[in-house]
Design a protein around this motif. Structure first.
Motif, PDB file in Angstrom:
ATOM      1  N   GLN A  44      45.481  62.421  20.876  1.00 29.35           N
ATOM      2  CA  GLN A  44      45.767  62.298  19.445  1.00 29.35           C
ATOM      3  C   GLN A  44      46.669  63.454  19.012  1.00 29.35           C
ATOM      4  OE1 GLN A  44      42.523  62.733  16.549  1.00 29.35           O
ATOM      5  NE2 GLN A  44      43.425  61.064  15.340  1.00 29.35           N
ATOM      6  N   GLU A  58      45.369  66.498  21.232  1.00 32.07           N
ATOM      7  CA  GLU A  58      43.984  66.705  21.673  1.00 32.07           C
ATOM      8  C   GLU A  58      43.597  65.587  22.632  1.00 32.07           C
ATOM      9  OE1 GLU A  58      40.922  66.989  18.654  1.00 32.07           O
ATOM     10  OE2 GLU A  58      39.323  67.143  20.143  1.00 32.07           O
ATOM     11  N   LEU A  61      37.981  62.086  25.609  1.00 30.65           N
ATOM     12  CA  LEU A  61      37.399  61.382  26.749  1.00 30.65           C
ATOM     13  C   LEU A  61      36.999  59.959  26.372  1.00 30.65           C
ATOM     14  CD1 LEU A  61      36.426  61.642  29.689  1.00 30.65           C
ATOM     15  CD2 LEU A  61      34.293  62.638  28.803  1.00 30.65           C
ATOM     16  N   ARG A  62      37.343  59.013  27.238  1.00 30.29           N
ATOM     17  CA  ARG A  62      36.971  57.608  27.052  1.00 30.29           C
ATOM     18  C   ARG A  62      36.332  57.083  28.335  1.00 30.29           C
ATOM     19  NH1 ARG A  62      37.413  58.826  22.714  1.00 30.29           N
ATOM     20  NH2 ARG A  62      38.761  58.095  21.051  1.00 30.29           N
ATOM     21  N   ILE A  77      28.424  61.245  25.851  1.00 27.55           N
ATOM     22  CA  ILE A  77      28.616  62.682  26.057  1.00 27.55           C
ATOM     23  C   ILE A  77      27.297  63.469  25.941  1.00 27.55           C
ATOM     24  CG2 ILE A  77      29.745  64.787  25.163  1.00 27.55           C
ATOM     25  CD1 ILE A  77      32.290  63.039  24.889  1.00 27.55           C
ATOM     26  N   ASN A 117      38.287  69.638  24.674  1.00 31.60           N
ATOM     27  CA  ASN A 117      36.946  69.937  24.155  1.00 31.60           C
ATOM     28  C   ASN A 117      36.051  70.493  25.256  1.00 31.60           C
ATOM     29  OD1 ASN A 117      36.921  68.725  21.294  1.00 31.60           O
ATOM     30  ND2 ASN A 117      37.769  67.065  22.543  1.00 31.60           N
ATOM     31  N   SER A 119      32.017  71.691  26.311  1.00 28.12           N
ATOM     32  CA  SER A 119      30.593  71.643  25.980  1.00 28.12           C
ATOM     33  C   SER A 119      29.924  72.967  26.345  1.00 28.12           C
ATOM     34  CB  SER A 119      29.902  70.551  26.800  1.00 28.12           C
ATOM     35  OG  SER A 119      30.276  69.293  26.345  1.00 28.12           O
ATOM     36  N   ASP A 179      36.076  74.039  16.690  1.00 35.31           N
ATOM     37  CA  ASP A 179      35.960  72.629  16.314  1.00 35.31           C
ATOM     38  C   ASP A 179      34.842  72.439  15.292  1.00 35.31           C
ATOM     39  OD1 ASP A 179      36.568  69.969  16.490  1.00 35.31           O
ATOM     40  OD2 ASP A 179      36.043  69.765  18.607  1.00 35.31           O
ATOM     41  N   ASP A 180      34.935  71.375  14.504  1.00 34.22           N
ATOM     42  CA  ASP A 180      33.860  70.982  13.574  1.00 34.22           C
ATOM     43  C   ASP A 180      33.467  72.119  12.639  1.00 34.22           C
ATOM     44  OD1 ASP A 180      33.954  68.750  15.166  1.00 34.22           O
ATOM     45  OD2 ASP A 180      32.022  69.061  16.122  1.00 34.22           O
ATOM     46  N   ARG A 203      35.604  66.748   9.860  1.00 30.88           N
ATOM     47  CA  ARG A 203      35.959  65.532   9.138  1.00 30.88           C
ATOM     48  C   ARG A 203      35.026  65.233   7.970  1.00 30.88           C
ATOM     49  NH1 ARG A 203      34.483  60.334  11.152  1.00 30.88           N
ATOM     50  NH2 ARG A 203      34.251  61.206  13.229  1.00 30.88           N
ATOM     51  N   GLU A 236      40.567  67.906  10.066  1.00 35.53           N
ATOM     52  CA  GLU A 236      40.265  66.765  10.941  1.00 35.53           C
ATOM     53  C   GLU A 236      40.052  65.494  10.123  1.00 35.53           C
ATOM     54  OE1 GLU A 236      36.578  68.307  13.063  1.00 35.53           O
ATOM     55  OE2 GLU A 236      37.835  67.622  14.715  1.00 35.53           O
ATOM     56  N   GLU A 239      42.852  60.501   6.702  1.00 32.78           N
ATOM     57  CA  GLU A 239      43.131  59.062   6.755  1.00 32.78           C
ATOM     58  C   GLU A 239      44.042  58.586   5.632  1.00 32.78           C
ATOM     59  OE1 GLU A 239      39.371  57.031   6.933  1.00 32.78           O
ATOM     60  OE2 GLU A 239      38.938  57.756   8.969  1.00 32.78           O
ATOM     61  N   GLY A 257      44.448  62.890  12.402  1.00 35.88           N
ATOM     62  CA  GLY A 257      43.747  61.770  11.792  1.00 35.88           C
ATOM     63  C   GLY A 257      44.499  60.470  11.891  1.00 35.88           C
ATOM     64  N   TYR A 258      43.786  59.406  11.517  1.00 34.33           N
ATOM     65  CA  TYR A 258      44.345  58.064  11.629  1.00 34.33           C
ATOM     66  C   TYR A 258      45.596  57.906  10.775  1.00 34.33           C
ATOM     67  CZ  TYR A 258      39.801  56.855  13.741  1.00 34.33           C
ATOM     68  OH  TYR A 258      38.689  56.790  14.534  1.00 34.33           O
ATOM     69  N   PRO A 263      43.732  58.250  18.450  1.00 36.42           N
ATOM     70  CA  PRO A 263      43.939  58.690  19.837  1.00 36.42           C
ATOM     71  C   PRO A 263      44.503  57.516  20.644  1.00 36.42           C
ATOM     72  CG  PRO A 263      41.745  59.326  19.052  1.00 36.42           C
ATOM     73  CD  PRO A 263      42.319  58.387  18.025  1.00 36.42           C
TER      74      PRO A 263
HETATM   75  P1  C2E Z   1      35.812  65.799  17.974  1.00 40.72           P
HETATM   76  O1  C2E Z   1      36.265  66.780  19.004  1.00 40.72           O
HETATM   77  O2  C2E Z   1      35.479  66.316  16.623  1.00 40.72           O
HETATM   78  O3  C2E Z   1      36.970  64.710  17.926  1.00 40.72           O
HETATM   79  C1  C2E Z   1      37.368  64.030  16.772  1.00 40.72           C
HETATM   80  C2  C2E Z   1      36.756  62.651  16.724  1.00 40.72           C
HETATM   81  O4  C2E Z   1      37.152  62.023  15.491  1.00 40.72           O
HETATM   82  C3  C2E Z   1      37.241  61.712  17.816  1.00 40.72           C
HETATM   83  O5  C2E Z   1      36.172  60.810  18.066  1.00 40.72           O
HETATM   84  C4  C2E Z   1      38.408  60.999  17.162  1.00 40.72           C
HETATM   85  O6  C2E Z   1      38.702  59.749  17.748  1.00 40.72           O
HETATM   86  C5  C2E Z   1      37.876  60.838  15.772  1.00 40.72           C
HETATM   87  N1  C2E Z   1      38.944  60.757  14.762  1.00 40.72           N
HETATM   88  C6  C2E Z   1      40.185  61.279  14.802  1.00 40.72           C
HETATM   89  N2  C2E Z   1      40.854  61.027  13.666  1.00 40.72           N
HETATM   90  C7  C2E Z   1      40.013  60.321  12.876  1.00 40.72           C
HETATM   91  C8  C2E Z   1      40.127  59.753  11.550  1.00 40.72           C
HETATM   92  O7  C2E Z   1      41.153  59.859  10.864  1.00 40.72           O
HETATM   93  N3  C2E Z   1      39.044  59.102  11.068  1.00 40.72           N
HETATM   94  C9  C2E Z   1      37.895  58.953  11.777  1.00 40.72           C
HETATM   95  N4  C2E Z   1      36.891  58.270  11.242  1.00 40.72           N
HETATM   96  N5  C2E Z   1      37.745  59.486  13.037  1.00 40.72           N
HETATM   97  C10 C2E Z   1      38.796  60.155  13.567  1.00 40.72           C
HETATM   98  P2  C2E Z   1      35.741  60.442  19.552  1.00 40.72           P
HETATM   99  O8  C2E Z   1      36.942  60.310  20.418  1.00 40.72           O
HETATM  100  O9  C2E Z   1      34.786  59.313  19.437  1.00 40.72           O
HETATM  101  O10 C2E Z   1      34.987  61.742  20.059  1.00 40.72           O
HETATM  102  C11 C2E Z   1      33.772  62.129  19.486  1.00 40.72           C
HETATM  103  C12 C2E Z   1      33.379  63.499  19.979  1.00 40.72           C
HETATM  104  O11 C2E Z   1      33.116  63.482  21.377  1.00 40.72           O
HETATM  105  C13 C2E Z   1      34.460  64.546  19.813  1.00 40.72           C
HETATM  106  O12 C2E Z   1      34.503  64.995  18.475  1.00 40.72           O
HETATM  107  C14 C2E Z   1      33.996  65.597  20.780  1.00 40.72           C
HETATM  108  O13 C2E Z   1      32.985  66.393  20.205  1.00 40.72           O
HETATM  109  C15 C2E Z   1      33.409  64.760  21.878  1.00 40.72           C
HETATM  110  N6  C2E Z   1      34.382  64.674  22.976  1.00 40.72           N
HETATM  111  C16 C2E Z   1      35.458  63.871  23.115  1.00 40.72           C
HETATM  112  N7  C2E Z   1      36.102  64.115  24.280  1.00 40.72           N
HETATM  113  C17 C2E Z   1      35.422  65.113  24.887  1.00 40.72           C
HETATM  114  C18 C2E Z   1      35.585  65.820  26.136  1.00 40.72           C
HETATM  115  O14 C2E Z   1      36.531  65.633  26.916  1.00 40.72           O
HETATM  116  N8  C2E Z   1      34.635  66.766  26.425  1.00 40.72           N
HETATM  117  C19 C2E Z   1      33.611  67.051  25.566  1.00 40.72           C
HETATM  118  N9  C2E Z   1      32.750  68.001  25.920  1.00 40.72           N
HETATM  119  N10 C2E Z   1      33.455  66.421  24.400  1.00 40.72           N
HETATM  120  C20 C2E Z   1      34.336  65.461  24.056  1.00 40.72           C
END
Ligand code: C2E
Ligand code: CA
Ligand code: CA
Ligand code: CA
Length: 279
Positions: A44, A58, A61-62, A77, A117, A119, A179-180, A203, A236, A239, A257-258, A263
């Motif tokens: 993204q 950024e 992971l999928r 996760i 990201n 952990s 983050d966050d 967010r 973060e 939208e 963001g979207y 992403p």
């Molecule tokens: P995060 O790091 O806070 O990532 C942002 C999340 O918000 C992502 O969800 C992304 O797809 C989503 N997002 C981005 N823009 C928008 C938007 O405009 N609106 C909304 N509603 N959502 C948006 P995702 O991909 O489902 O990831 C969720 C969490 O999983 C991530 O939050 C992160 O904490 C974790 N994660 C993802 N990839 C990895 C990784 O490779 N390793 C680790 N340890 N954690 C990961």
């Protein structure tokens, strides 16, 4: 009443065993997914609010389970973290994201930091910095083109360890992002003790800035205070154009963001970057 109590008990017991067995299955499926390379990274863009330029990417992971279909990161996760599998999975993420960043750099498609990201479990491994150094060397990605994203709660969990690891990361030359931000228990003044390049406002604070004056006040205050401490701020989950306009008014540096892009799989991001370069 006695019967009802027993039924309740049986209900909870069977609910519990369902939960436990679901979790074990998921853990085993994750183990298998790592062996069979079922993970993929989406990317993204992070956008400079003043110029509209992409200033970072950024890696997200999928997991597309061949039997069950895509599984949400927020579902798998935490299981990967509890089981420790996040350590090898996270090493794969680092390597894959850095290799992709260097591939785009060498094709002159984009040359910005790739955020990854981390952990807590990865952070606890003594080998984390060795892995980072190895990955940078093997992929050829310059250290300042990698940004490690740590949540505020990870940082605050063990401030001593955090300070050591972050100092080591800074010696390697990598960027550090929080983050966050806003969801944990810390203050910006406290965070200033760590070598942090940037913080990302969660967010949940951005979602309602247009309608909730309290959320708007929080976001504006975080931005102003971070700037006083010479820390860059990214919002973060942006939208809407209205949210972007408010953030611009507060001199927020960047957003994700979207509104700009979801992403995207590597191929789609590649096409987007080519289009931008051609434009
Ligand atoms: P995060 O790091 O806070 O990532 C942002 C999340 O918000 C992502 O969800 C992304 O797809 C989503 N997002 C981005 N823009 C928008 C938007 O405009 N609106 C909304 N509603 N959502 C948006 P995702 O991909 O489902 O990831 C969720 C969490 O999983 C991530 O939050 C992160 O904490 C974790 N994660 C993802 N990839 C990895 C990784 O490779 N390793 C680790 N340890 N954690 C990961
Ligand atoms: Ca993140
Ligand atoms: Ca985040
Ligand atoms: Ca999050």
């Amino acid at each position: 009443a006695k019967d009802a109590g027993r039924n309740n008990y049986q209900f909870y017991e069977s609910r519990l065993s369902t939960l436990v067995s679901t979790r074990l299955t998921l853990e085993n499926r994750l183990r298998r997914a790592l062996e069979r390379q079922e993970f993929e990274l989406y990317y993204q863009p992070q956008v400079d609010i003043a110029s509209g330029d992409f200033i970072g990417l950024e890696a997200m992971l999928r997991w597309n389970d061949p039997d069950e279909g895509p599984v949400e990161p927020d579902v798998f996760i935490p299981v990967a973290e509890d089981s420790g599998l996040i350590v090898p999975i996270g090493a794969w993420v680092l390597r894959t994201a850095c290799a992709q960043a260097e591939a785009w750099r060498s094709k002159h498609l984009i040359d910005v930091p790739m955020a990854v990201n981390l952990s807590a479990r990865q952070f606890d491994e003594a080998s984390l910095l060795d892995i980072v150094a190895d990955v940078l060397e093997d992929t050829g990605l310059p250290a300042d083109r990698l940004e490690l994203e740590l949540t505020e709660s990870l940082i605050m969990r063990n401030p001593e360890l955090t300070a050591d690891v972050l100092d080591g990361a800074k010696r390697l030359g990598v960027m550090i992002g929080v983050d966050d931000f806003g969801t944990g228990y810390s203050s910006l003044a406290y965070l200033k003790r760590f070598p942090i390049d940037r913080l990302k406002i969660d967010r949940s604070f951005i979602a309602d800035i247009e309608t909730e004056p309290d959320d708007a006040a929080i976001a504006e205050t975080i931005i102003a205070m971070a700037h006083t401490l010479r820390i860059q701020v990214l919002a973060e989950g942006v939208e809407t154009v209205g949210q972007l306009r408010m953030l611009r008014g507060w001199a927020c540096d960047a957003y994700q963001g979207y509104l700009c892009s979801r992403p995207l799989p590597a191929d789609d991001m590649n096409a987007l970057l080519k289009g931008l370069r051609a434009a």
